[in-house]
Design a protein around this motif. Structure first.
Motif, PDB file in Angstrom:
ATOM      1  N   GLN A 225       0.933  -1.331  -0.168  1.00 31.09           N
ATOM      2  CA  GLN A 225       0.010   0.008  -0.001  1.00 31.09           C
ATOM      3  C   GLN A 225       0.686   1.399   0.057  1.00 31.09           C
ATOM      4  N   GLN A 226       0.185   2.166  -0.444  1.00 36.16           N
ATOM      5  CA  GLN A 226       0.891   3.695  -0.658  1.00 36.16           C
ATOM      6  C   GLN A 226       0.385   4.851   0.167  1.00 36.16           C
ATOM      7  N   ILE A 227       0.773   5.549   0.896  1.00 37.40           N
ATOM      8  CA  ILE A 227       0.257   6.535   1.483  1.00 37.40           C
ATOM      9  C   ILE A 227       0.569   7.892   1.019  1.00 37.40           C
ATOM     10  N   TYR A 228      -0.512   8.625   1.062  1.00 33.42           N
ATOM     11  CA  TYR A 228      -0.455  10.334   0.508  1.00 33.42           C
ATOM     12  C   TYR A 228      -0.820  11.012   1.587  1.00 33.42           C
ATOM     13  N   ALA A 229      -0.443  11.965   1.888  1.00 32.35           N
ATOM     14  CA  ALA A 229      -0.952  12.891   3.067  1.00 32.35           C
ATOM     15  C   ALA A 229      -0.523  14.361   2.856  1.00 32.35           C
ATOM     16  N   SER A 230      -1.493  15.277   3.023  1.00 33.28           N
ATOM     17  CA  SER A 230      -1.358  16.841   2.969  1.00 33.28           C
ATOM     18  C   SER A 230      -1.822  17.420   4.097  1.00 33.28           C
ATOM     19  N   ALA A 231      -1.587  18.628   4.537  1.00 35.53           N
ATOM     20  CA  ALA A 231      -2.215  19.458   5.286  1.00 35.53           C
ATOM     21  C   ALA A 231      -2.468  20.775   4.912  1.00 35.53           C
ATOM     22  N   ALA A 232      -3.736  21.322   5.243  1.00 36.51           N
ATOM     23  CA  ALA A 232      -4.253  22.697   4.745  1.00 36.51           C
ATOM     24  C   ALA A 232      -4.587  23.377   5.857  1.00 36.51           C
ATOM     25  N   LEU A 233      -3.924  24.758   5.892  1.00 28.96           N
ATOM     26  CA  LEU A 233      -4.231  25.753   7.271  1.00 28.96           C
ATOM     27  C   LEU A 233      -5.250  26.758   6.587  1.00 28.96           C
ATOM     28  N   SER A 234      -6.282  26.886   7.536  1.00 27.98           N
ATOM     29  CA  SER A 234      -7.317  27.910   7.102  1.00 27.98           C
ATOM     30  C   SER A 234      -6.641  29.287   7.013  1.00 27.98           C
ATOM     31  N   ASN A 235      -7.566  30.194   6.397  1.00 28.04           N
ATOM     32  CA  ASN A 235      -7.338  31.638   6.580  1.00 28.04           C
ATOM     33  C   ASN A 235      -7.546  31.999   8.116  1.00 28.04           C
ATOM     34  N   SER A 236      -7.025  33.219   8.372  1.00 20.91           N
ATOM     35  CA  SER A 236      -7.196  33.879   9.493  1.00 20.91           C
ATOM     36  C   SER A 236      -7.514  35.070   9.438  1.00 20.91           C
ATOM     37  N   PRO A 237      -8.950  35.296  10.114  1.00 21.05           N
ATOM     38  CA  PRO A 237      -9.715  36.649   9.982  1.00 21.05           C
ATOM     39  C   PRO A 237      -8.900  37.784  10.473  1.00 21.05           C
ATOM     40  N   GLY A 238      -9.136  39.073   9.861  1.00 15.39           N
ATOM     41  CA  GLY A 238      -8.223  40.083  10.488  1.00 15.39           C
ATOM     42  C   GLY A 238      -7.603  40.724   9.138  1.00 15.39           C
ATOM     43  N   ASP A 239      -6.838  41.888   9.517  1.00 13.00           N
ATOM     44  CA  ASP A 239      -6.173  42.591   8.303  1.00 13.00           C
ATOM     45  C   ASP A 239      -4.910  41.995   8.161  1.00 13.00           C
ATOM     46  N   SER A 240      -4.463  41.395   9.200  1.00  9.39           N
ATOM     47  CA  SER A 240      -2.714  41.030   8.991  1.00  9.39           C
ATOM     48  C   SER A 240      -2.522  40.283   7.893  1.00  9.39           C
ATOM     49  N   SER A 241      -1.188  40.402   7.044  1.00  7.92           N
ATOM     50  CA  SER A 241      -0.865  39.928   6.034  1.00  7.92           C
ATOM     51  C   SER A 241       0.576  39.469   6.277  1.00  7.92           C
ATOM     52  N   GLU A 242       1.145  39.395   7.201  1.00 11.88           N
ATOM     53  CA  GLU A 242       2.637  39.121   7.458  1.00 11.88           C
ATOM     54  C   GLU A 242       2.876  37.794   7.223  1.00 11.88           C
ATOM     55  N   PHE A 243       3.968  37.725   6.445  1.00  8.96           N
ATOM     56  CA  PHE A 243       4.544  36.639   5.823  1.00  8.96           C
ATOM     57  C   PHE A 243       5.262  35.833   6.992  1.00  8.96           C
ATOM     58  N   ILE A 244       4.868  34.558   7.156  1.00  7.68           N
ATOM     59  CA  ILE A 244       5.913  33.721   7.852  1.00  7.68           C
ATOM     60  C   ILE A 244       6.305  32.312   7.235  1.00  7.68           C
ATOM     61  N   GLY A 245       7.525  32.277   6.987  1.00 13.13           N
ATOM     62  CA  GLY A 245       7.899  31.073   6.499  1.00 13.13           C
ATOM     63  C   GLY A 245       7.953  29.790   7.329  1.00 13.13           C
ATOM     64  N   SER A 246       7.823  28.725   6.437  1.00 12.83           N
ATOM     65  CA  SER A 246       7.823  27.522   7.243  1.00 12.83           C
ATOM     66  C   SER A 246       7.060  27.442   8.582  1.00 12.83           C
ATOM     67  N   ALA A 247       5.628  28.082   8.462  1.00 10.97           N
ATOM     68  CA  ALA A 247       4.892  28.174   9.563  1.00 10.97           C
ATOM     69  C   ALA A 247       4.376  27.004  10.102  1.00 10.97           C
ATOM     70  N   LEU A 248       3.977  26.150   9.380  1.00 10.84           N
ATOM     71  CA  LEU A 248       3.599  24.684   9.555  1.00 10.84           C
ATOM     72  C   LEU A 248       4.553  23.654   8.964  1.00 10.84           C
ATOM     73  N   THR A 249       4.793  22.506   9.860  1.00  8.14           N
ATOM     74  CA  THR A 249       5.551  21.411   9.321  1.00  8.14           C
ATOM     75  C   THR A 249       4.671  20.361   9.532  1.00  8.14           C
ATOM     76  N   LEU A 250       4.749  19.387   8.471  1.00 13.46           N
ATOM     77  CA  LEU A 250       3.914  18.218   8.327  1.00 13.46           C
ATOM     78  C   LEU A 250       5.118  17.117   8.051  1.00 13.46           C
ATOM     79  N   SER A 251       5.269  16.169   8.945  1.00 13.84           N
ATOM     80  CA  SER A 251       6.255  15.009   9.194  1.00 13.84           C
ATOM     81  C   SER A 251       5.680  13.757   9.139  1.00 13.84           C
ATOM     82  N   LEU A 252       6.480  12.833   8.542  1.00 11.05           N
ATOM     83  CA  LEU A 252       5.846  11.398   8.490  1.00 11.05           C
ATOM     84  C   LEU A 252       6.955  10.352   9.153  1.00 11.05           C
TER      85      LEU A 252
END
Length: 456
Positions: A250-277
């Motif tokens: 069997q073969q596994i596929y996985a992804s993670a999606a982060l929702s938008n955040s309400p508010g006016d901020s558009s600050e860029f954050i690199g590597s904000a979320l890490t997905l590991s197997l």
């Protein structure tokens, strides 16, 4: 009757005490989950800076230890000349500390001449976020194995911590595991080369409505998932753990999606979320990350080969880690930097998991242990239960069965006493043996006119 009542109350009290232990609904729990839920069966062990003083790890056991910045700690294992063996280390830094890009751990297995059998390193990477990271080393008998690591005897397990000067100086907790792989059955896999090709395109999303599943805090209490879309929430600085049963072929596929955040901020954050197997022996397979600027963002693991025994012969550590069936662990960490621009509230997280292909036969002879997918595993993936939750449910079934049995005994006892009392009353009314002024044969008359005392 009084004694029966007391016995019934004692039984109910015992039942209530067991319920309190296993945590029935309605019981009070400690406020908030721990940052990392260590296996409660883990034994405390101290690493040694001199290998001759190292503690011996036992197969199938889990241990807790700790490591300081720059330390090199030894542990030991006893190996035979035929069994493939794996030792993993999970490093757990303080969640409120700091780590640098290259901070991490290296695990190696060495013979007593300090010849290295294998070594693996894992770091926190570009996210520079304190989170649990795992690495493992192994001694295998087969192609590509050094002849110095084939002999039976004592081997050293060396765990090394790398930390930059600007990183937090606190000790990291360690969770150590020593597992052994079952032997191959007669006529098992004979190929000694890794597969060259496999499906590398990401499949279409599962055709099912997203459901809610709350991730665990560690490998021990990871939430079980099957193919589907799973909605959760994750706070800055938090790590969520999930596990997916992946069988042979069997073969596994996985992804993670982060929702938008309400508010006016558009600050860029690199590597904000890490997905590991990580694989069933808690060896690191692969990770990926996403950047965040307040809008929805997603990342997916690179396509990996189907689980096959011969993957171990590939030069790539990512392919080689897909070498056995069992529970594969997904962890997701949200950088604490997100809180600076988007607040401390949790952000909606969607995990998409797909397991493709029909399951193949196990190559092992005898009990495969953790390197298998059972029917029970499939049920847990469907229900979403973690290992401790499933164990608690099994305990409750035993308690319930015991309570029913106790209740039946109590009812039968009361029924028997009632029957004896009626017979005595009938005999007394007839004036025969046991009638007015005469005792019931074979029974001692109690002074207070209660039930017969024989047998009580």
């Amino acid at each position: 009757m009084k004694r029966q009542r007391n016995r019934g109350r004692a039984m109910l009290a015992a039942f209530a005490a067991v319920c309190a232990v296993v945590g029935l609904p309605g019981q009070a729990y400690a406020a908030g989950p721990p940052a990392y839920a260590f296996d409660p069966d883990a034994k405390r062990v101290q690493g040694a800076e001199r290998n001759a003083e190292a503690s011996v790890l036992q197969p199938g056991a889990v241990y807790r230890s700790s490591i300081e910045p720059g330390q090199k700690l030894y542990y030991r294992v006893k190996l035979d000349s035929t069994t493939d063996s794996y030792v993993s280390a999970v490093a757990v830094p303080k969640s409120d500390g700091s780590v640098a890009y290259g901070d991490g751990i290296t695990v190696s297995i060495r013979d007593l001449n300090d010849s290295r059998c294998s070594s693996n390193r894992n770091t926190f990477g570009s996210g520079e976020t304190p989170r649990p990271i795992a690495a493992y080393a192994y001694r295998t008998i087969g192609k590509g194995t050094s002849t110095t690591c084939r002999e039976a005897g004592t081997y050293d397990v060396l765990v090394e911590r790398e930390s930059e000067d600007e990183s937090s100086p606190e000790a990291w907790d360690l969770e150590l595991r020593f597992v052994q792989e079952p032997g191959l059955r007669s006529g098992g896999p004979t190929e000694t080369s890794a597969p060259k090709d496999w499906p590398s395109s990401t499949p279409a999303p599962p055709d099912a409505e997203a459901q809610k599943r709350t991730g665990g805090t560690s490998y021990y209490d990871a939430t079980s998932l099957e193919t589907g879309e799973w909605v959760d929430a994750i706070a800055p600085g938090q790590t969520r753990f999930y596990r997916v049963p992946v069988d042979w072929g069997q073969q596994i596929y996985a992804s993670a999606a982060l929702s938008n955040s309400p508010g006016d901020s558009s600050e860029f954050i690199g590597s904000a979320l890490t997905l590991s197997l990580d694989n069933p022996a808690q060896g690191h397979v692969v990770d990926t990350s996403l950047s965040y600027s307040g809008k929805s963002a997603t990342t997916a693991l690179k396509p990996l080969p189907p689980v096959e025994y011969r993957n171990r012969y590939d030069f790539s550590s990512q392919v080689g880690a897909m070498r056995f069936a069992g529970w594969y662990y997904l962890s997701v960490t949200l950088s604490p930097k997100v809180a600076e621009s988007y607040g401390k509230d949790p952000i909606a997280l969607t995990m998409t998991v797909q397991v493709k292909n029909d399951a193949g036969a196990s190559p092992y002879e005898g009990d495969p242990g953790i390197f298998a997918v059972t029917e029970k595993d499939k049920e847990l993936a469907q229900s979403g239960d973690s290992a401790p939750k499933a164990a608690k449910s099994a305990t409750m079934q035993v308690v319930a069965a015991g309570a029913l049995g106790t209740g039946a005994v109590l009812v039968l006892g009361l029924g028997g006493w009632t029957l004896l009392a009626r017979r005595r009353a009938a005999a007394a009314a007839a004036g025969g043996p046991g009638g007015p002024g005469g005792p019931v044969p074979g029974h001692q008359q109690p002074p207070y006119g209660g039930p017969p005392q024989q047998g009580w």
